[in-house]
Design a protein around this motif. Structure first.
Motif, PDB file in Angstrom:
ATOM      1  N   VAL A  11       8.122   5.995  -6.369  1.00 50.81           N
ATOM      2  CA  VAL A  11       8.860   5.466  -5.231  1.00 50.81           C
ATOM      3  C   VAL A  11       9.431   4.118  -5.619  1.00 50.81           C
ATOM      4  N   GLN A  12      10.733   3.961  -5.506  1.00 53.89           N
ATOM      5  CA  GLN A  12      11.394   2.703  -5.849  1.00 53.89           C
ATOM      6  C   GLN A  12      11.959   2.095  -4.574  1.00 53.89           C
ATOM      7  N   ILE A  13      11.438   0.944  -4.179  1.00 54.31           N
ATOM      8  CA  ILE A  13      11.921   0.261  -2.987  1.00 54.31           C
ATOM      9  C   ILE A  13      13.258  -0.375  -3.324  1.00 54.31           C
ATOM     10  N   VAL A  14      14.259  -0.129  -2.488  1.00 55.64           N
ATOM     11  CA  VAL A  14      15.585  -0.684  -2.715  1.00 55.64           C
ATOM     12  C   VAL A  14      15.790  -1.919  -1.846  1.00 55.64           C
ATOM     13  N   THR A  15      15.566  -1.817  -0.544  1.00 54.13           N
ATOM     14  CA  THR A  15      15.596  -2.976   0.358  1.00 54.13           C
ATOM     15  C   THR A  15      14.420  -2.887   1.307  1.00 54.13           C
ATOM     16  N   PRO A  16      13.734  -3.978   1.605  1.00 51.55           N
ATOM     17  CA  PRO A  16      13.928  -5.285   0.986  1.00 51.55           C
ATOM     18  C   PRO A  16      13.488  -5.261  -0.469  1.00 51.55           C
ATOM     19  N   GLU A  17      14.106  -6.091  -1.283  1.00 51.95           N
ATOM     20  CA  GLU A  17      13.779  -6.112  -2.706  1.00 51.95           C
ATOM     21  C   GLU A  17      12.364  -6.652  -2.888  1.00 51.95           C
ATOM     22  N   PRO A  18      11.474  -5.836  -3.475  1.00 49.05           N
ATOM     23  CA  PRO A  18      10.091  -6.283  -3.642  1.00 49.05           C
ATOM     24  C   PRO A  18       9.965  -7.411  -4.653  1.00 49.05           C
ATOM     25  N   VAL A  19       9.147  -8.372  -4.308  1.00 48.10           N
ATOM     26  CA  VAL A  19       8.859  -9.483  -5.205  1.00 48.10           C
ATOM     27  C   VAL A  19       7.347  -9.648  -5.212  1.00 48.10           C
ATOM     28  N   GLY A  20       6.772  -9.701  -6.371  1.00 43.83           N
ATOM     29  CA  GLY A  20       5.330  -9.853  -6.412  1.00 43.83           C
ATOM     30  C   GLY A  20       4.776  -9.515  -7.772  1.00 43.83           C
ATOM     31  N   ASP A  21       3.524  -9.097  -7.778  1.00 44.50           N
ATOM     32  CA  ASP A  21       2.833  -8.846  -9.033  1.00 44.50           C
ATOM     33  C   ASP A  21       2.751  -7.360  -9.325  1.00 44.50           C
ATOM     34  N   GLY A  22       3.108  -6.972 -10.524  1.00 40.54           N
ATOM     35  CA  GLY A  22       2.914  -5.597 -10.993  1.00 40.54           C
ATOM     36  C   GLY A  22       3.291  -4.541  -9.976  1.00 40.54           C
ATOM     37  N   GLY A  23       2.822  -3.346 -10.031  1.00 40.99           N
ATOM     38  CA  GLY A  23       3.189  -2.272  -9.125  1.00 40.99           C
ATOM     39  C   GLY A  23       2.523  -2.312  -7.779  1.00 40.99           C
ATOM     40  N   GLN A  24       2.295  -3.487  -7.222  1.00 42.24           N
ATOM     41  CA  GLN A  24       1.567  -3.580  -5.967  1.00 42.24           C
ATOM     42  C   GLN A  24       2.445  -3.751  -4.736  1.00 42.24           C
ATOM     43  N   ALA A  25       3.757  -3.584  -4.855  1.00 42.35           N
ATOM     44  CA  ALA A  25       4.630  -3.827  -3.706  1.00 42.35           C
ATOM     45  C   ALA A  25       4.384  -2.839  -2.579  1.00 42.35           C
ATOM     46  N   LEU A  26       3.785  -1.699  -2.844  1.00 44.22           N
ATOM     47  CA  LEU A  26       3.489  -0.768  -1.766  1.00 44.22           C
ATOM     48  C   LEU A  26       2.117  -1.010  -1.161  1.00 44.22           C
ATOM     49  N   ALA A  34       7.865  -5.273   5.064  1.00 39.58           N
ATOM     50  CA  ALA A  34       9.065  -4.442   5.050  1.00 39.58           C
ATOM     51  C   ALA A  34       9.357  -3.874   6.434  1.00 39.58           C
ATOM     52  N   GLY A  35       8.324  -3.658   7.243  1.00 39.09           N
ATOM     53  CA  GLY A  35       8.514  -3.135   8.593  1.00 39.09           C
ATOM     54  C   GLY A  35       9.239  -4.086   9.514  1.00 39.09           C
ATOM     55  N   LEU A  36       9.374  -5.348   9.123  1.00 36.75           N
ATOM     56  CA  LEU A  36      10.099  -6.336   9.927  1.00 36.75           C
ATOM     57  C   LEU A  36      11.590  -6.337   9.618  1.00 36.75           C
ATOM     58  N   TRP A  37      11.995  -5.682   8.534  1.00 41.50           N
ATOM     59  CA  TRP A  37      13.399  -5.650   8.145  1.00 41.50           C
ATOM     60  C   TRP A  37      14.152  -4.635   8.988  1.00 41.50           C
ATOM     61  N   PRO A  38      15.437  -4.882   9.301  1.00 41.83           N
ATOM     62  CA  PRO A  38      16.206  -3.914  10.089  1.00 41.83           C
ATOM     63  C   PRO A  38      16.549  -2.645   9.310  1.00 41.83           C
ATOM     64  N   LEU A  39      16.562  -2.729   7.969  1.00 38.85           N
ATOM     65  CA  LEU A  39      16.855  -1.556   7.153  1.00 38.85           C
ATOM     66  C   LEU A  39      15.911  -1.535   5.960  1.00 38.85           C
ATOM     67  N   PHE A  40      15.207  -0.426   5.810  1.00 45.21           N
ATOM     68  CA  PHE A  40      14.308  -0.214   4.685  1.00 45.21           C
ATOM     69  C   PHE A  40      14.822   0.999   3.932  1.00 45.21           C
ATOM     70  N   THR A  41      15.054   0.868   2.638  1.00 48.87           N
ATOM     71  CA  THR A  41      15.474   2.016   1.843  1.00 48.87           C
ATOM     72  C   THR A  41      14.574   2.167   0.629  1.00 48.87           C
ATOM     73  N   ALA A  42      14.338   3.407   0.255  1.00 50.16           N
ATOM     74  CA  ALA A  42      13.501   3.703  -0.910  1.00 50.16           C
ATOM     75  C   ALA A  42      14.026   4.953  -1.585  1.00 50.16           C
ATOM     76  N   ARG A  43      13.979   4.944  -2.890  1.00 46.79           N
ATOM     77  CA  ARG A  43      14.337   6.104  -3.689  1.00 46.79           C
ATOM     78  C   ARG A  43      13.032   6.838  -4.014  1.00 46.79           C
ATOM     79  N   VAL A  44      12.992   8.130  -3.722  1.00 50.89           N
ATOM     80  CA  VAL A  44      11.798   8.934  -3.976  1.00 50.89           C
ATOM     81  C   VAL A  44      12.162   9.996  -5.003  1.00 50.89           C
ATOM     82  N   LEU A  45      11.453   9.989  -6.114  1.00 54.56           N
ATOM     83  CA  LEU A  45      11.751  10.884  -7.229  1.00 54.56           C
ATOM     84  C   LEU A  45      10.908  12.149  -7.172  1.00 54.56           C
TER      85      LEU A  45
END
Length: 144
Positions: A11-26, A34-45
């Motif tokens: 799963v690749q988060i597109v917006t909001p752009e994740p910032v942080g440590d390693g693969g822990q953005a989820l 991310a739930g506070l953003w008006p638009l959340f997009t993610a690419r699911v492979l």
């Protein structure tokens, strides 16, 4: 420093752009932010580990719409997608609501689903898959 999550559960988060440590953005903190953003997009492979809780919408916001764009057709027989909550896996999209075998098609639904709600994606890439990907977009707004 911004980073891509293409190697984190597929799963690749597109917006909001994740910032942080390693693969822990989820992790839960990011999903809540991310739930506070008006638009959340993610690419699911096609190779994503499922199910995946991708977003937590707080009680101050509501889900207004969810769209799914098939960016790359799934070649696995019987590929299926559900979008819902941990308790109701198909609350927003049921298995028959999208056709993952055709690329460049967008499926869209509107809602007035107040938070708090955890958005869960369940993707079955089908039998013998080797490709496929969707772009998931969740639109939220303040609760009136």
């Amino acid at each position: 420093m911004p980073y891509s999550l293409s190697d984190y559960k597929g799963v690749q988060i597109v917006t909001p752009e994740p910032v942080g440590d390693g693969g822990q953005a989820l992790n839960e903190n990011f999903r809540r932010l991310a739930g506070l953003w008006p638009l959340f997009t993610a690419r699911v492979l096609w190779s994503a580990a499922m199910p995946a809780d991708v977003l937590i919408v707080p009680d101050s916001r509501q889900i207004k719409g969810i769209s799914v764009e098939v960016e790359e057709a799934f070649d696995g027989a019987g590929a299926a997608l559900q979008i819902g909550t941990p308790l109701v896996p198909d609350a927003f999209f049921a298995v028959g609501d999208s056709n993952l075998s055709q690329a460049s098609i967008e499926y869209e639904k509107t809602f007035n689903a107040p938070g708090p709600v955890t958005v869960r994606v369940s993707l079955n890439p089908g039998v013998m898959p080797s490709q496929g990907g969707i772009l998931l977009a969740v639109t939220t707004a303040p609760v009136p």
